[in-house]
Design a protein around this motif. Structure first.
Motif, PDB file in Angstrom:
ATOM      1  N   LEU A 348       0.841  -1.198   0.000  1.00 22.90           N
ATOM      2  CA  LEU A 348       0.000   0.000   0.000  1.00 22.90           C
ATOM      3  C   LEU A 348       0.879   1.253   0.000  1.00 22.90           C
ATOM      4  CD1 LEU A 348      -2.776   1.385   0.258  1.00 22.90           C
ATOM      5  CD2 LEU A 348      -2.577   1.095   2.739  1.00 22.90           C
ATOM      6  N   MET A 349       0.556   2.190  -0.878  1.00 23.81           N
ATOM      7  CA  MET A 349       1.323   3.438  -0.997  1.00 23.81           C
ATOM      8  C   MET A 349       0.384   4.632  -1.022  1.00 23.81           C
ATOM      9  SD  MET A 349       3.862   2.178  -4.088  1.00 23.81           S
ATOM     10  CE  MET A 349       2.497   1.400  -4.970  1.00 23.81           C
ATOM     11  N   ASP A 350       0.915   5.781  -0.693  1.00 25.81           N
ATOM     12  CA  ASP A 350       0.236   7.063  -0.853  1.00 25.81           C
ATOM     13  C   ASP A 350       1.335   8.102  -1.073  1.00 25.81           C
ATOM     14  OD1 ASP A 350      -1.939   8.836  -0.930  1.00 25.81           O
ATOM     15  OD2 ASP A 350      -1.751   9.325   1.189  1.00 25.81           O
ATOM     16  N   HIS A 351       0.997   9.243  -1.580  1.00 23.47           N
ATOM     17  CA  HIS A 351       2.004  10.285  -1.727  1.00 23.47           C
ATOM     18  C   HIS A 351       2.233  11.023  -0.415  1.00 23.47           C
ATOM     19  CE1 HIS A 351       1.449  10.412  -6.334  1.00 23.47           C
ATOM     20  NE2 HIS A 351       2.591   9.818  -6.035  1.00 23.47           N
ATOM     21  N   CYS A 352       3.421  11.593  -0.277  1.00 16.75           N
ATOM     22  CA  CYS A 352       3.779  12.382   0.905  1.00 16.75           C
ATOM     23  C   CYS A 352       3.542  13.857   0.594  1.00 16.75           C
ATOM     24  CB  CYS A 352       5.257  12.198   1.256  1.00 16.75           C
ATOM     25  SG  CYS A 352       5.811  10.506   1.313  1.00 16.75           S
ATOM     26  N   TYR A 353       2.605  14.448   1.296  1.00 12.83           N
ATOM     27  CA  TYR A 353       2.321  15.877   1.138  1.00 12.83           C
ATOM     28  C   TYR A 353       2.704  16.603   2.428  1.00 12.83           C
ATOM     29  CZ  TYR A 353      -0.464  15.534  -3.205  1.00 12.83           C
ATOM     30  OH  TYR A 353      -0.883  15.372  -4.508  1.00 12.83           O
ATOM     31  N   ASN A 354       3.866  16.299   2.959  1.00 12.38           N
ATOM     32  CA  ASN A 354       4.170  16.661   4.344  1.00 12.38           C
ATOM     33  C   ASN A 354       5.291  17.668   4.515  1.00 12.38           C
ATOM     34  OD1 ASN A 354       2.241  14.741   4.799  1.00 12.38           O
ATOM     35  ND2 ASN A 354       3.537  13.308   5.891  1.00 12.38           N
ATOM     36  N   ALA A 355       5.575  18.454   3.499  1.00 17.27           N
ATOM     37  CA  ALA A 355       6.688  19.402   3.643  1.00 17.27           C
ATOM     38  C   ALA A 355       6.585  20.504   2.607  1.00 17.27           C
ATOM     39  CB  ALA A 355       8.026  18.679   3.513  1.00 17.27           C
ATOM     40  N   GLY A 356       7.304  21.596   2.879  1.00 16.93           N
ATOM     41  CA  GLY A 356       7.368  22.699   1.941  1.00 16.93           C
ATOM     42  C   GLY A 356       7.908  23.943   2.610  1.00 16.93           C
ATOM     43  N   ALA A 357       7.655  25.089   1.992  1.00 18.46           N
ATOM     44  CA  ALA A 357       8.096  26.365   2.554  1.00 18.46           C
ATOM     45  C   ALA A 357       7.250  27.487   1.972  1.00 18.46           C
ATOM     46  CB  ALA A 357       9.573  26.608   2.250  1.00 18.46           C
ATOM     47  N   TYR A 358       7.232  28.601   2.669  1.00 18.78           N
ATOM     48  CA  TYR A 358       6.541  29.787   2.182  1.00 18.78           C
ATOM     49  C   TYR A 358       7.335  31.016   2.612  1.00 18.78           C
ATOM     50  CZ  TYR A 358       4.659  29.550   6.948  1.00 18.78           C
ATOM     51  OH  TYR A 358       4.543  29.461   8.318  1.00 18.78           O
ATOM     52  N   ALA A 359       7.107  32.110   1.917  1.00 20.73           N
ATOM     53  CA  ALA A 359       7.910  33.305   2.166  1.00 20.73           C
ATOM     54  C   ALA A 359       7.193  34.538   1.647  1.00 20.73           C
ATOM     55  CB  ALA A 359       9.279  33.173   1.493  1.00 20.73           C
ATOM     56  N   ASP A 360       7.697  35.706   2.062  1.00 17.04           N
ATOM     57  CA  ASP A 360       7.194  36.984   1.563  1.00 17.04           C
ATOM     58  C   ASP A 360       7.974  37.384   0.318  1.00 17.04           C
ATOM     59  OD1 ASP A 360       5.457  37.165   3.726  1.00 17.04           O
ATOM     60  OD2 ASP A 360       6.878  38.317   4.938  1.00 17.04           O
ATOM     61  N   ILE A 361       7.270  38.036  -0.610  1.00 21.02           N
ATOM     62  CA  ILE A 361       7.889  38.536  -1.831  1.00 21.02           C
ATOM     63  C   ILE A 361       7.951  40.054  -1.730  1.00 21.02           C
ATOM     64  CG2 ILE A 361       7.776  38.592  -4.349  1.00 21.02           C
ATOM     65  CD1 ILE A 361       5.824  36.185  -4.148  1.00 21.02           C
ATOM     66  N   PRO A 362       9.124  40.639  -1.638  1.00 25.17           N
ATOM     67  CA  PRO A 362       9.208  42.098  -1.514  1.00 25.17           C
ATOM     68  C   PRO A 362       8.800  42.799  -2.812  1.00 25.17           C
ATOM     69  CG  PRO A 362      11.396  41.134  -1.737  1.00 25.17           C
ATOM     70  CD  PRO A 362      10.445  39.987  -1.602  1.00 25.17           C
ATOM     71  N   ASP A 471      11.717   5.664   6.703  1.00 25.00           N
ATOM     72  CA  ASP A 471      12.746   6.699   6.826  1.00 25.00           C
ATOM     73  C   ASP A 471      13.015   7.363   5.484  1.00 25.00           C
ATOM     74  OD1 ASP A 471      13.022   6.300   9.525  1.00 25.00           O
ATOM     75  OD2 ASP A 471      14.781   5.000   9.357  1.00 25.00           O
ATOM     76  N   ASN A 472      12.857   6.619   4.395  1.00 23.83           N
ATOM     77  CA  ASN A 472      13.105   7.193   3.076  1.00 23.83           C
ATOM     78  C   ASN A 472      12.158   8.360   2.806  1.00 23.83           C
ATOM     79  OD1 ASN A 472      14.726   6.596   0.464  1.00 23.83           O
ATOM     80  ND2 ASN A 472      12.647   6.948  -0.280  1.00 23.83           N
ATOM     81  N   GLU A 473      10.870   8.176   3.101  1.00 22.60           N
ATOM     82  CA  GLU A 473       9.899   9.246   2.886  1.00 22.60           C
ATOM     83  C   GLU A 473      10.153  10.422   3.841  1.00 22.60           C
ATOM     84  OE1 GLU A 473       8.998   5.851   1.150  1.00 22.60           O
ATOM     85  OE2 GLU A 473       8.085   5.815   3.151  1.00 22.60           O
ATOM     86  N   LYS A 474      10.517  10.117   5.071  1.00 24.77           N
ATOM     87  CA  LYS A 474      10.758  11.182   6.049  1.00 24.77           C
ATOM     88  C   LYS A 474      11.971  12.021   5.654  1.00 24.77           C
ATOM     89  CE  LYS A 474       8.660   8.475   9.759  1.00 24.77           C
ATOM     90  NZ  LYS A 474       8.884   7.688  10.998  1.00 24.77           N
ATOM     91  N   LYS A 475      13.036  11.362   5.202  1.00 25.38           N
ATOM     92  CA  LYS A 475      14.217  12.098   4.755  1.00 25.38           C
ATOM     93  C   LYS A 475      13.919  12.892   3.481  1.00 25.38           C
ATOM     94  CE  LYS A 475      17.590   8.918   6.799  1.00 25.38           C
ATOM     95  NZ  LYS A 475      18.646   7.911   6.516  1.00 25.38           N
ATOM     96  N   MET A 476      13.093  12.322   2.619  1.00 28.43           N
ATOM     97  CA  MET A 476      12.696  13.025   1.408  1.00 28.43           C
ATOM     98  C   MET A 476      11.932  14.304   1.739  1.00 28.43           C
ATOM     99  SD  MET A 476      10.153  11.705  -1.618  1.00 28.43           S
ATOM    100  CE  MET A 476      11.124  10.242  -2.001  1.00 28.43           C
ATOM    101  N   MET A 477      11.039  14.233   2.702  1.00 30.97           N
ATOM    102  CA  MET A 477      10.257  15.410   3.069  1.00 30.97           C
ATOM    103  C   MET A 477      11.124  16.470   3.756  1.00 30.97           C
ATOM    104  SD  MET A 477       7.169  15.249   1.903  1.00 30.97           S
ATOM    105  CE  MET A 477       8.031  14.657   0.440  1.00 30.97           C
ATOM    106  N   GLN A 478      12.099  16.038   4.529  1.00 30.86           N
ATOM    107  CA  GLN A 478      13.010  17.013   5.125  1.00 30.86           C
ATOM    108  C   GLN A 478      13.815  17.708   4.034  1.00 30.86           C
ATOM    109  OE1 GLN A 478      13.186  17.909   8.549  1.00 30.86           O
ATOM    110  NE2 GLN A 478      14.182  19.605   7.462  1.00 30.86           N
ATOM    111  N   SER A 479      14.226  16.944   3.031  1.00 31.39           N
ATOM    112  CA  SER A 479      14.933  17.534   1.898  1.00 31.39           C
ATOM    113  C   SER A 479      14.049  18.532   1.167  1.00 31.39           C
ATOM    114  CB  SER A 479      15.384  16.435   0.933  1.00 31.39           C
ATOM    115  OG  SER A 479      15.862  16.981  -0.282  1.00 31.39           O
ATOM    116  N   ALA A 480      12.765  18.200   1.010  1.00 31.62           N
ATOM    117  CA  ALA A 480      11.843  19.097   0.311  1.00 31.62           C
ATOM    118  C   ALA A 480      11.723  20.426   1.035  1.00 31.62           C
ATOM    119  CB  ALA A 480      10.476  18.434   0.168  1.00 31.62           C
ATOM    120  N   ALA A 481      11.588  20.369   2.352  1.00 33.91           N
ATOM    121  CA  ALA A 481      11.488  21.599   3.138  1.00 33.91           C
ATOM    122  C   ALA A 481      12.770  22.426   3.028  1.00 33.91           C
ATOM    123  CB  ALA A 481      11.196  21.265   4.596  1.00 33.91           C
TER     124      ALA A 481
END
Length: 578
Positions: A348-362, A471-481
């Motif tokens: 069973l698989m699902d996608h990881c939607y558990n990381a990212g970033a946001y910021a202000d645009i001057p 751990d592979n998915e968790k490390k992947m999400m940390q990389s994404a962030a």
């Protein structure tokens, strides 16, 4: 037996042996019904949920937020009683709640500390009324990944095997997007893309100037940005960019069963429909080694019936199909139909939607945009294509948008009255966010099974989930962030915030893999045409068939696999082999 105005037959009886039985009426079931009917097969479409009529039953469409009792929110007591899982979905609100399953009626269990959010849309049309419509082809980077790194079974197909079927599906559906010539994301047959806003154009230029391996493109989506003549002939019109799609779209501007495949099937006169019909199991005849039909329980009367057909297509969603197959037991298949390999329910698989970033645009205070575009910007996967990341296998994409702070983000903090009125007159500063969609490795230990004692209100064993991210998915999400934040810093954005979270599996609503395709019958359920290794007239074409999850949204690939399997099945029927 009564005929409806749309020429399909809604049945409560079992009058004939159908050429084809299709279980499930969502994205894949709708396509299977269309293909079989247009090829001349008398087809029964079986749906566990209620009937939903295009336009008429979109009761939340056009209803303004301020016209709803709780301004679009669902009463807390009702959520707690009926929708504690469904309310986690991005599309759940007071105008859409009738398209979601009642959690009280559809219980399931999980292993301790291994949460799973099973989002369900049980009605004619299924979750095709709720999906986010992002539509991307897979490439050979995806179809060969299992073979290259040893996780999962090798796919029995490659991109060339379904390339023409992608073309076929996209022509009918209508996919908005741009030609980009990205090897890991093949181009589709496109309608015009939706437009970047001015700030997104500037960000795109900066990112692509700074990073040679990254492109920011407009998200590809199943919306009629500019319908072709054959779309108009389907009764569909152009997208109005209301971005209220989950309420239902009377324009038929986004692809759904109701707007597209169901009318096409009905037009042939070959379609019968059985709604409120919960499939208990597939009927199997050991003497002929064939699936001969399905047993159903009427959700309204609790009566049982049997429908018979020459070929059976299971399109009931990944988990719905798996539950049916596991519950279809016999002397030949004591652990579930077509399960001589023993892998049914595993991987069973699902996608990881558990990381990212946001910021202000001057800057850009004099720039704005109008309309509510139904898609955002998209950055295709760029990891582990050439240079290998030492921390994780496979990769992820980013989706996001640039926008000005709207009143619902800051206006409410100003209170009420005069201060509030002043606040909502201000557009606010610009923000940009990128959010990951990561691939999950197929692992045997991630599984779903039938609970030994618990049953639902219809007496069918509940599903029990035992799955988690590795751990592979968790490390992947940390990389994404980290990667998103680094990009934002590099192109001069301010107040950069990165995040990871622990959202449970299932919340991406991209479940896959529990009746997977493969070359070896000892380690897979299906062959390269979605046909069961063990039973030649049984097919599975929903997400259960997937041997890996890739990083792209999977629905377009489900559709291509379905029409390919239908073409194969009809040819095999004509040749007398099934």
């Amino acid at each position: 037996m009564t005929k409806t105005t749309n020429k399909s037959i809604h049945i409560k009886t079992q009058p004939q042996v159908y050429d084809a039985i299709v279980v499930g009426s969502g994205i894949t079931g709708g396509w299977a019904a269309k293909e079989f009917c247009e090829k001349g097969l008398k087809t029964l479409l079986v749906e566990r949920g209620r009937p939903v009529e295009h336009k008429k039953d979109y009761i939340g469409e056009g209803v303004k937020t301020w016209e709803m009792p709780f301004r679009g929110q669902v009463e807390k007591a009702l959520v707690e009683k009926q929708y504690p899982i469904q309310a986690q979905c991005y599309a759940f609100n007071d105008a859409t709640k009738h398209f979601f399953g009642n959690d009280h009626d559809y219980p399931y269990s999980t292993e301790k500390d291994k949460a799973f959010s099973w989002i369900r849309g049980n009605q004619l049309g299924g979750k095709s009324l709720l999906w986010h419509r992002q539509s991307y082809r897979w490439s050979d980077f995806d179809f060969s990944a299992n073979a290259k790194d040893g996780y999962g079974t090798d796919w029995p197909i490659r991109y060339k095997d379904i390339q023409d079927w992608y073309d076929y599906v996209e022509h009918h559906v209508g996919i908005s997007g741009s030609v980009e010539n990205i090897p890991q994301l093949p181009d589709s047959k496109f309608l015009p893309p939706f437009e970047f806003n001015t700030v997104e154009k500037r960000l795109k230029a900066k990112i692509e100037q700074h990073y040679s391996d990254r492109k920011l493109i407009m998200g590809r989506c199943a919306h009629l940005s500019k319908p072709a003549q054959h779309h108009l002939e389907q009764g569909r019109g152009p997208c109005m960019a209301r971005n209220e799609c989950q309420k239902g779209c009377s324009f038929g501007a986004y692809f759904s069963t109701q707007s597209s495949t169901l009318p096409a099937a009905q037009k042939t006169g070959n379609l019968s429909v059985a709604t409120n019909s919960i499939v208990h199991s597939v009927i199997y005849d050991a003497n002929s080694n064939r699936a001969t039909g399905v047993r159903i329980i009427d959700s309204e009367t609790m009566e049982t019936r049997e429908y018979y057909g020459k070929v059976v297509f299971l399109c009931a969603s990944t988990l719905g199909t798996t539950q049916i197959m596991l519950n279809s037991v016999s002397e030949t298949f004591p652990n579930g139909i077509a399960n001589s390999s023993g892998v049914l329910g595993h991987y069973l698989m699902d996608h990881c939607y558990n990381a990212g970033a946001y910021a202000d645009i001057p800057g850009f205070e004099d720039e704005f945009y109008s309309g509510r575009r139904p898609t955002g910007v998209y950055m295709p996967r760029f990891q582990n294509l050439v240079d290998k990341n030492p921390d994780f296998l496979r990769g992820y994409a980013f989706s996001g948008q640039a926008y000005r702070e709207a009143w619902w983000e800051f206006g409410g903090k100003k209170g009420f009255g005069v201060d509030y009125k002043k606040a909502i007159q201000q557009a606010g500063g610009w923000k940009f966010g990128l959010h990951a969609s990561g691939e999950m490795l197929p692992r045997y230990e991630n599984q779903v099974s039938l609970h030994a004692t618990k049953k639902d209100k219809w007496g069918i064993p509940q599903l029990h989930f035992d799955c988690s991210y590795s751990d592979n998915e968790k490390k992947m999400m940390q990389s994404a962030a980290d990667t998103a934040a680094e990009m934002f810093e590099a192109i001069g954005l301010k107040n950069v915030h990165k995040y990871t979270n622990d959202r449970p599996m299932g919340i991406a609503i991209h479940e896959m893999g529990t009746a997977r395709m493969g070359k070896d019958p000892k380690t897979s359920i299906l062959n390269g045409f979605n046909q069961a290794h063990d039973i030649p007239n049984l097919f599975v074409t929903d997400g259960a068939c997937m041997a890996s999850s890739a990083w792209q949204n999977p629905s377009l690939t489900y559709m291509a696999l379905t029409v390919r399997a239908c073409d194969f099945a009809v040819k095999e029927m004509k040749a007398g082999r099934i």
